[in-house]
Design a protein around this motif. Structure first.
Motif, PDB file in Angstrom:
ATOM      1  N   ALA A   4       1.345  -3.837   7.964  1.00  0.00           N
ATOM      2  CA  ALA A   4       2.112  -2.613   8.100  1.00  0.00           C
ATOM      3  C   ALA A   4       2.653  -2.188   6.742  1.00  0.00           C
ATOM      4  N   ALA A   5       2.670  -0.877   6.506  1.00  0.00           N
ATOM      5  CA  ALA A   5       3.231  -0.351   5.269  1.00  0.00           C
ATOM      6  C   ALA A   5       4.737  -0.239   5.419  1.00  0.00           C
ATOM      7  N   MET A   6       5.444  -0.427   4.314  1.00  0.00           N
ATOM      8  CA  MET A   6       6.896  -0.341   4.330  1.00  0.00           C
ATOM      9  C   MET A   6       7.339   0.515   3.149  1.00  0.00           C
ATOM     10  N   VAL A   7       8.244   1.457   3.417  1.00  0.00           N
ATOM     11  CA  VAL A   7       8.834   2.257   2.362  1.00  0.00           C
ATOM     12  C   VAL A   7      10.279   1.808   2.224  1.00  0.00           C
TER      13      VAL A   7
END
Length: 146
Positions: A4-7
């Motif tokens: 999962a991408a995280m900002v």
């Protein structure tokens, strides 16, 4: 790799220019440097050096051994993140060239990449804006524009 991408909002902190000694593992050496400088989170911004042998993880989860001596690091990038138990974990990816000039790339396997002579690395501290990370890093959180 289905991660999962995280900002994450935050600020860059201090910069450390450091050396990893011969026969010390590249990944574990970066983790050790972060602990020594008090970096809970950091980015690898630059590196120069070679490994006795290199070991990279392949896309299918196997290991690729690049025999030295002096497998050259062509490029290195990565980050170090603090774990719940207070330790830090480095995730390093790079490109390595063998003695014949063949080039290989992928994530470095922790504990399997001994430094040849010396290895220079530039680390930049990351200070997340989240209250839990910022409070433990001694940083006052600031509002982030949305």
């Amino acid at each position: 790799m289905n991660e999962a991408a995280m900002v994450e909002s935050g600020n860059m902190g201090r910069v450390a220019y450091a050396r990893i000694a011969p026969n010390e593992d590249l990944v574990l050496g970066v983790e050790k440097l972060c602990l020594a400088h008090g970096f809970r989170h950091a980015f690898v911004r630059g590196a120069l050096g070679s490994l006795v042998d290199a070991c990279l993880e392949t896309q299918d989860g196997k290991y690729l051994q690049i025999k030295g001596p002096a497998a050259e690091i062509v490029s290195l990038a990565g980050e170090v993140r603090s774990q719940e138990d207070g330790t830090v974990r480095a995730a390093l990816t790079g490109v390595v060239a063998d003695l014949s000039g063949n080039v290989f790339g992928g994530p470095f396997v922790a504990g399997a990449n001994p430094v040849c002579m010396t290895f220079e690395v530039t680390l930049e501290e990351w200070l997340p804006a989240s209250e839990t990370c910022a409070a433990s890093a001694g940083v006052i959180p600031f509002p982030v524009a949305k």
